[in-house]
Design an enzyme around this catalytic site. Structure first.
Site: not given
Ligand code: GTR
Length: 419
Positions: A257, A261, A348, A398
């Site tokens: 996540s 990045k 997402w 996720h």
């Molecule tokens: C979310 C965000 C994502 C991702 C995620 C995470 O809220 O919008 O870009 O980074 O968090 O890191 O769990």
């Protein structure tokens, strides 16, 4: 009254634009070409990529997206504590390494937790990544020090501080025993050590320690949280180069996540990372920014104003003006092996946009003599591709699961060769 209510609602909607998850509305877009120089000339050979185009793209990500990182301290200041050669019932050697991030023992520090497989021939390859809930969350092992400093809400977190209760709470995402049994060392860092992940985290982060004389705030091209995390991963690599139990030339940097990045940016900046794994990294990670699907640039800059550089906000309402897109971030990792993992229900993060981005990095990987991403179409669920750019789409949400780790390890076994 009705008018005021209407204005209130419309201003809330304007701040939080609805995310599109309808493929037919993802829009048409033209990606910038990684293989055309800023001056318009095509890049036809590996040398031109390495000497010119790669540097141009890296600079664009530094000035427009993640910000420029600080110059590392001239000497790595570190201390190894708590070495136990019989950790996890003898499976591994555990070490906790304190690294002072500004090179000064009074300054901010991070703690890197290592598990090194005892059954190994020579120095171990490393799976290096950051964690969300503290080093003590990656395994139930009682000897891991509890993370210090600010922590977001989670298991065992009381008043934004970690407690014993959080031990092992992130273990399913790390699969430490599996990774060790496959011959890899595990290295983990609590990301909050470099930048506490909230919009006011800057003051407690490492950034002010690198201000120029008279500077009181980051400039438009200065690093944000993702830059700080990526930079800290490079400091872990600095340490790995000093530890003879670890093979510094076989370090895979990975993340999930926002930390996915981070792993991509770390791998793009620092060519010492031999392999890069992005798990569900989404917007600002592997996913294409220009595709209107899931999270958007505006949304991410609004929810997480501290992650990117200030310049990135200029693209909130005009993503097509960005001189780069995320396939060019992936291309910066070429020709090193890169694995992009998506999850089917993680709309997402735009799983298809992650694949398309990897696909758009393929021409650079091929120019550099690799087989690129050997999949013409978006692969189905649980159909991993293990070309130099690897990819899988997992069923479910996720997360990082045992399935993901099995694929990462199979990919690393294939590509993380002894050099
Ligand atoms: C979310 C965000 C994502 C991702 C995620 C995470 O809220 O919008 O870009 O980074 O968090 O890191 O769990």
């Amino acid at each position: 009254m009705a008018l005021r209510f209407f204005l209130l609602i419309s201003s809330i909607l304007a701040q939080q634009p609805q995310a599109n998850t309808d493929e037919s509305k993802a829009g048409v877009y033209t990606l910038p070409d990684p293989l055309v120089l800023a001056g318009g000339m095509p890049v036809r050979d590996a040398q031109t990529w390495q000497r010119q185009r790669r540097a141009e793209i890296l600079r664009l990500f530094e000035t427009q997206v993640y910000g420029r990182c600080a110059t590392p301290p001239p000497r790595l200041e570190y201390e190894v504590t708590g070495t136990d050669r019989k950790a996890l019932n003898g499976l591994a050697t555990r070490k906790e390494v304190t690294v002072w991030l500004t090179g000064k023992r009074l300054g901010p520090k991070m703690r890197v937790l290592f598990y090194i497989p005892n059954e190994r021939k020579g120095a171990a390859p490393v799976m290096l990544g950051m964690n969300f809930n503290g080093n003590h969350a990656i395994h139930a092992d009682h000897a891991i020090s509890i993370a210090q400093g600010w922590m977001r809400a989670g298991k065992g977190v009381v008043n934004n501080r970690a407690t014993e209760e959080g031990r092992g709470s992130e273990a399913s995402r790390w699969q430490v025993d599996m990774v060790l049994r496959r011959g890899y060392a595990v290295a983990s860092i609590y990301y909050g050590d470099a930048f506490p992940d909230h919009k006011d985290g800057l003051a407690e982060s490492i950034l002010p320690h690198f201000y120029k004389p008279g500077q009181t705030a980051p400039g438009p091209e200065d690093w944000g949280a993702i830059g700080a995390w990526a930079w800290a991963l490079s400091r872990a690599q600095d340490y790995i180069e000093k530890d003879r139990d670890l093979d510094a030339r076989r370090v895979a940097v990975w993340g999930h996540s926002r930390l996915g990045k981070t792993a991509l940016w770390a791998g793009a900046r620092d060519e010492r990372f031999a392999l890069v794994i992005s798990n569900n990294s989404g917007e600002g990670g592997a996913a294409l920014a220009r595709r209107n699907f899931g999270e958007t640039v505006e949304r991410i800059n609004t929810s997480f104003p501290h992650w990117f550089c200030a310049n990135f906000k200029r693209y909130n309402t005009d993503v097509n003006a960005l001189p780069v897109d995320q396939h060019m971030l992936l291309a910066l990792i070429a020709p090193r092996p890169l694995y992009v993992a998506s999850a089917q229900e993680d709309l997402w993060a735009d799983p298809r946009g992650e694949f398309l981005s990897a696909k758009a990095a393929d021409p650079v990987y091929r120019l550099l003599g690799t087989d690129g991403l050997a999949a013409a179409e978006w692969p189905g669920v649980h159909d991993p591709v293990r070309s130099t750019i690897g990819y899988h789409l997992r069923a479910g949400k996720h997360d990082v699961t045992a399935y993901d780790w099995e694929q990462f390890l199979a990919f690393a076994d294939k590509h993380l060769r002894k050099r």
